[in-house]
Design a protein around this motif. Structure first.
Motif, PDB file in Angstrom:
ATOM      1  N   PRO A 190       2.733  -2.119   7.120  1.00 13.04           N
ATOM      2  CA  PRO A 190       2.855  -1.169   8.235  1.00 13.04           C
ATOM      3  C   PRO A 190       2.100  -1.672   9.466  1.00 13.04           C
ATOM      4  CG  PRO A 190       2.387  -0.011   6.189  1.00 13.04           C
ATOM      5  CD  PRO A 190       2.230  -1.477   5.893  1.00 13.04           C
ATOM      6  N   ALA A 191       2.672  -1.412  10.648  1.00 17.49           N
ATOM      7  CA  ALA A 191       2.087  -1.920  11.895  1.00 17.49           C
ATOM      8  C   ALA A 191       0.637  -1.456  12.062  1.00 17.49           C
ATOM      9  CB  ALA A 191       2.930  -1.462  13.081  1.00 17.49           C
ATOM     10  N   ALA A 192       0.328  -0.248  11.571  1.00 13.42           N
ATOM     11  CA  ALA A 192      -1.035   0.277  11.706  1.00 13.42           C
ATOM     12  C   ALA A 192      -2.048  -0.631  11.011  1.00 13.42           C
ATOM     13  CB  ALA A 192      -1.098   1.686  11.115  1.00 13.42           C
ATOM     14  N   GLY A 193      -1.585  -1.384  10.015  1.00 11.22           N
ATOM     15  CA  GLY A 193      -2.484  -2.273   9.281  1.00 11.22           C
ATOM     16  C   GLY A 193      -2.453  -3.713   9.781  1.00 11.22           C
ATOM     17  N   CYS A 194      -1.750  -3.967  10.891  1.00 12.34           N
ATOM     18  CA  CYS A 194      -1.637  -5.327  11.444  1.00 12.34           C
ATOM     19  C   CYS A 194      -2.400  -5.387  12.756  1.00 12.34           C
ATOM     20  CB  CYS A 194      -0.185  -5.685  11.738  1.00 12.34           C
ATOM     21  SG  CYS A 194       0.892  -5.630  10.338  1.00 12.34           S
ATOM     22  N   GLN A 195      -3.582  -5.958  12.726  1.00 10.40           N
ATOM     23  CA  GLN A 195      -4.361  -6.020  13.962  1.00 10.40           C
ATOM     24  C   GLN A 195      -4.047  -7.309  14.710  1.00 10.40           C
ATOM     25  OE1 GLN A 195      -8.413  -5.159  12.909  1.00 10.40           O
ATOM     26  NE2 GLN A 195      -7.935  -2.989  12.617  1.00 10.40           N
ATOM     27  N   ALA A 196      -3.794  -7.181  16.003  1.00 10.42           N
ATOM     28  CA  ALA A 196      -3.556  -8.342  16.869  1.00 10.42           C
ATOM     29  C   ALA A 196      -2.471  -9.254  16.305  1.00 10.42           C
ATOM     30  CB  ALA A 196      -4.853  -9.116  17.078  1.00 10.42           C
ATOM     31  N   GLY A 214       0.786  -1.237   0.000  1.00 11.35           N
ATOM     32  CA  GLY A 214       0.000   0.000   0.000  1.00 11.35           C
ATOM     33  C   GLY A 214       0.813   1.281   0.000  1.00 11.35           C
ATOM     34  N   ASP A 215       2.104   1.181  -0.319  1.00 11.37           N
ATOM     35  CA  ASP A 215       2.954   2.378  -0.336  1.00 11.37           C
ATOM     36  C   ASP A 215       3.983   2.194  -1.451  1.00 11.37           C
ATOM     37  OD1 ASP A 215       4.727   4.523   0.243  1.00 11.37           O
ATOM     38  OD2 ASP A 215       4.284   4.373   2.388  1.00 11.37           O
ATOM     39  N   GLY A 223      -2.525 -12.010   8.114  1.00 12.05           N
ATOM     40  CA  GLY A 223      -2.561 -10.551   7.984  1.00 12.05           C
ATOM     41  C   GLY A 223      -1.375  -9.952   7.246  1.00 12.05           C
ATOM     42  N   LEU A 224      -0.346 -10.775   6.967  1.00 13.06           N
ATOM     43  CA  LEU A 224       0.833 -10.263   6.263  1.00 13.06           C
ATOM     44  C   LEU A 224       0.919 -10.858   4.859  1.00 13.06           C
ATOM     45  CD1 LEU A 224       3.568 -10.394   9.062  1.00 13.06           C
ATOM     46  CD2 LEU A 224       1.916  -8.582   8.542  1.00 13.06           C
ATOM     47  N   SER A 225       1.698 -10.201   4.018  1.00 13.47           N
ATOM     48  CA  SER A 225       1.893 -10.659   2.644  1.00 13.47           C
ATOM     49  C   SER A 225       2.695 -11.971   2.667  1.00 13.47           C
ATOM     50  CB  SER A 225       2.656  -9.561   1.894  1.00 13.47           C
ATOM     51  OG  SER A 225       2.785  -9.893   0.548  1.00 13.47           O
ATOM     52  N   PRO A 226       2.179 -13.057   2.053  1.00 19.80           N
ATOM     53  CA  PRO A 226       2.853 -14.359   2.143  1.00 19.80           C
ATOM     54  C   PRO A 226       4.069 -14.465   1.229  1.00 19.80           C
ATOM     55  CG  PRO A 226       0.914 -14.538   0.753  1.00 19.80           C
ATOM     56  CD  PRO A 226       0.941 -13.118   1.262  1.00 19.80           C
TER      57      PRO A 226
END
Ligand code: MN
Length: 232
Positions: free
Chosen positions: A144-150, A17-18, A219-222
């Motif tokens: 980004p950490a802001a997009g990683c929930q729990a 996303g960036d 939640g992360l890109s594999p």
């Protein structure tokens, strides 16, 4: 400034996303951070403090779709790991400042020449030949950490040709991300560009040419990689 030869390009990682890239300066790795992996390595977990080794930035591999086996080994192992990326300076961190310095997370593979590492361990020599070789630090796209929930409760997994080999919860790490950053920053002035591989769960094994690897963290890109023959 004039250089005698062109300096190497700075290694960097793509960000979800960036369009900008994350510039990498150092790679730290935590050893034995899951009890069952320590046991399968015939070792005990040191609950007093985590321990570390490092990889050169020339070891960074950008999670491409193909990865070539390294020379000098008959036993190249996969170790799936959560990779933490910093974006602020960190020295003698507290739990609050530690997490504030985290930019994001990625799926990593700490590729290991296990036979060479085992020989080094037996002779009480450094692990560099086993751990720090070209391409040995595979890192996927950064989130980004802001997009990683729990993220601390996410599942980490690795499969080879569809067969599940490693699976755990990040909450099973003996030393949390905050613990690691607080401890490591008592020894180094950590900074933006520093990556930390946080250790692997049980189930490590060798890969061979033709294998299709998949490494995931919820939640992360594999990572999705085919293994190529060693260069002749
Ligand atoms: Mn590892």
């Amino acid at each position: 400034m004039d250089y005698l030869f062109a300096p190497r390009a700075l290694p960097s990682l793509a960000i979800v996303g960036d369009a900008r890239h994350y510039s990498v300066s150092r790679i730290f790795c935590v050893g034995r951070n899951y009890a069952e992996h320590a046991a399968e390595m015939g070792a005990e977990v040191d609950r007093e403090a985590p321990f570390y080794f490092t990889k050169s930035i020339t070891a960074l591999s950008h999670g491409e779709t193909e990865w070539r086996l390294p020379p000098g080994t008959e036993e190249c192992h996969h170790e799936v790991e959560l990779v933490v990326a910093l974006a602020k300076p960190l020295y003698r961190a507290t739990p609050e400042t530690a997490m504030d310095a985290v930019y994001g997370y990625a799926v990593g593979l700490d590729m290991t020449r296990r036979d060479l590492q085992a020989q080094a361990k037996a002779k009480r020599r450094p692990w560099d030949l086993g751990k720090d070789f070209e391409g040995s630090a595979i890192v996927g796209k950064m989130t980004p950490a802001a997009g990683c929930q729990a993220i601390e409760h996410a599942q980490i997994a690795f499969s080879c040709d569809g067969e599940l080999r490693q699976r755990a919860l990040l909450s099973q790490m003996i030393w949390s991300v905050s613990d690691i950053l607080c401890h490591l920053s008592t020894y180094y002035h950590l900074a933006a560009g520093d990556l930390i591989f946080t250790g692997t769960p049980a189930g490590v094994a060798a890969v061979k040419a033709g294998d299709h690897l998949q490494a995931t963290i919820t939640g992360l890109s594999p990572l999705d990689i085919e293994i190529l023959e060693v260069e002749s």
